[in-house]
Enzyme design. Structure first.
Site, PDB file in Angstrom:
ATOM      1  N   ARG A  27      -0.813  -5.413   4.844  1.00  0.00           N
ATOM      2  CA  ARG A  27      -0.049  -4.805   3.657  1.00  0.00           C
ATOM      3  C   ARG A  27       1.360  -4.176   4.138  1.00  0.00           C
ATOM      4  O   ARG A  27       1.185  -3.310   4.984  1.00  0.00           O
ATOM      5  CB  ARG A  27      -0.963  -3.944   2.668  1.00  0.00           C
ATOM      6  CG  ARG A  27      -2.493  -4.695   2.235  1.00  0.00           C
ATOM      7  CD  ARG A  27      -3.211  -3.754   1.759  1.00  0.00           C
ATOM      8  NE  ARG A  27      -3.580  -2.593   2.389  1.00  0.00           N
ATOM      9  CZ  ARG A  27      -4.621  -1.793   2.053  1.00  0.00           C
ATOM     10  NH1 ARG A  27      -4.793  -1.802   0.924  1.00  0.00           N
ATOM     11  NH2 ARG A  27      -4.768  -0.707   2.790  1.00  0.00           N
ATOM     12  N   ARG A  84       0.605  -1.161  -0.047  1.00  0.00           N
ATOM     13  CA  ARG A  84      -0.137  -0.054   0.087  1.00  0.00           C
ATOM     14  C   ARG A  84       0.782   1.159  -0.132  1.00  0.00           C
ATOM     15  O   ARG A  84       1.607   1.440   0.844  1.00  0.00           O
ATOM     16  CB  ARG A  84      -0.733   0.115   1.100  1.00  0.00           C
ATOM     17  CG  ARG A  84      -1.902   1.312   1.591  1.00  0.00           C
ATOM     18  CD  ARG A  84      -2.702   1.522   0.287  1.00  0.00           C
ATOM     19  NE  ARG A  84      -3.667   2.340   0.647  1.00  0.00           N
ATOM     20  CZ  ARG A  84      -3.612   3.731   0.436  1.00  0.00           C
ATOM     21  NH1 ARG A  84      -2.388   4.418   0.166  1.00  0.00           N
ATOM     22  NH2 ARG A  84      -4.584   4.562   0.741  1.00  0.00           N
ATOM     23  N   GLU A 131     -11.680   5.009  -4.965  1.00  0.00           N
ATOM     24  CA  GLU A 131     -11.828   3.657  -5.144  1.00  0.00           C
ATOM     25  C   GLU A 131     -12.202   3.036  -6.380  1.00  0.00           C
ATOM     26  O   GLU A 131     -12.899   3.886  -7.219  1.00  0.00           O
ATOM     27  CB  GLU A 131     -12.686   3.352  -4.003  1.00  0.00           C
ATOM     28  CG  GLU A 131     -12.492   3.610  -2.603  1.00  0.00           C
ATOM     29  CD  GLU A 131     -11.376   2.839  -2.017  1.00  0.00           C
ATOM     30  OE1 GLU A 131     -11.234   1.754  -2.399  1.00  0.00           O
ATOM     31  OE2 GLU A 131     -10.483   3.414  -1.271  1.00  0.00           O
TER      32      GLU A 131
END
Length: 321
Positions: free
Chosen positions: A140, A93, A101
């Site tokens: 992540r 990330r 999104e």
């Protein structure tokens, strides 16, 4: 007879003295040769070491610690999958930025940001830099993604080689600073401001951006059936109003009309709950992007999560409810 003995003694002593002198001279010469070879050998070893160190420095000329990886998967505008040098797969990330999104929720310019990241990174080798915090709550890796190792840490290198920054100044992402990962926050703030001032990317469709819970979401399936497939998302509110107006004027029974009118309301409620709002570490309210109370920290969560955890809406920025 005595003279002869004296001569013999003198000769013997002379011969012994000569022998001792010769032995001493050879010993000194050997010692000198031995000592003189040492500096040469030391110099050669030193030269070899310097060459090795020089080669190592050339290979790691970057002023920061980087981890080499290959991009083998793509998720959206700010998330990728990589294979590290040890063969391990990990999701990454991007630190400091947030793109609209395009996966479970669809925001305007999300698809464009996602496609841009894929076109620039997929299948390529990148160099990952970590900050104070290394992973998020989803496991992540939190990283700055460099297209090539920088030779210095300055604005020109960051602008040209760090993909997080490239997303920001091209208008594909907004700034999202979350403590303690703030190493390049000032650069992202500047680049996003430039993109906004020049109406680049997502700033061209909405002066407030599209990733901070501003109410933009995908139209419902019933709305799609009444619009052309190429209609822009910016026309969604007008399309919804037109749909409701047609329903109100329909000659259908009241029960059918009522059911049709309820569908957009239910969809809107669901979409609102998935909107992104922001909270702080110590506060008890949730906020809209740009609120003055987010100056020091901002933690993105959905509206539904914020309400379930007891956060109440900020009275200053009036976030969605």
């Amino acid at each position: 007879m005595k003279n002869k003995r004296s001569i013999n003694k003198f000769l013997i002593c002379s011969i012994m003295a000569i022998l001792l002198f010769t032995v001493a001279g050879c010993s000194d010469a050997t010692s000198t040769n031995s000592n003189s070879s040492t500096p040469k050998e030391t110099t050669a070893q030193s030269s070899s070491t310097n060459k090795s160190e020089s080669a190592s420095q050339t290979e790691t000329s970057s002023p920061i610690k980087l981890e080499k990886a290959k991009v083998t998967h793509h998720t959206d505008g700010d998330t990728i999958g990589v294979t590290l040098e040890n063969g391990q797969y990990a999701k990454v990330r991007f630190i400091g930025v947030n793109t609209p999104e395009s996966t479970t929720k669809h925001e305007q310019y999300g698809e464009e940001a996602s496609n841009y990241t894929k076109s620039q990174l997929y299948g390529k080798t990148v160099y990952l830099e970590s900050d104070a915090g290394t992973t998020d709550k989803y496991g992540r890796l939190l990283r700055y993604v460099w297209l090539s190792p920088p030779t210095a840490i300055n604005e020109s290198e960051i602008r040209a080689k760090m993909f997080n920054a490239i997303l920001a100044y091209n208008g594909y992402a907004e700034q999202m600073t979350i403590q303690p990962n703030v190493k390049y926050a000032d650069y992202f703030k500047k680049f996003c401001a430039e993109a906004r001032q020049n109406s680049r990317g997502l700033w061209a469709i909405n002066p407030n951006g599209t990733t901070k819970g501003d109410g933009i979401s995908a139209p419902s399936s019933s709305q799609n059936s009444n619009n052309t497939s190429n209609s822009s998302n910016t026309n969604t509110p007008n399309s919804a109003s037109s749909l409701n107006s047609n329903n109100n004027q329909s000659s259908s029974t009241q029960s059918t009309s009522t059911e049709q009118q309820k569908v957009p309301t239910q969809t809107s409620t669901t979409d609102n709950k998935s909107m992104t709002v922001y909270v702080t570490k110590t506060g008890h309210k949730y906020h809209r992007a740009g609120c003055k109370y987010l100056a020091r920290s901002q933690i993105p969560i959905s509206l539904g999560e914020a309400e379930s955890e007891g956060y109440t809406p900020c009275s200053i920025c009036d976030p969605p409810q």
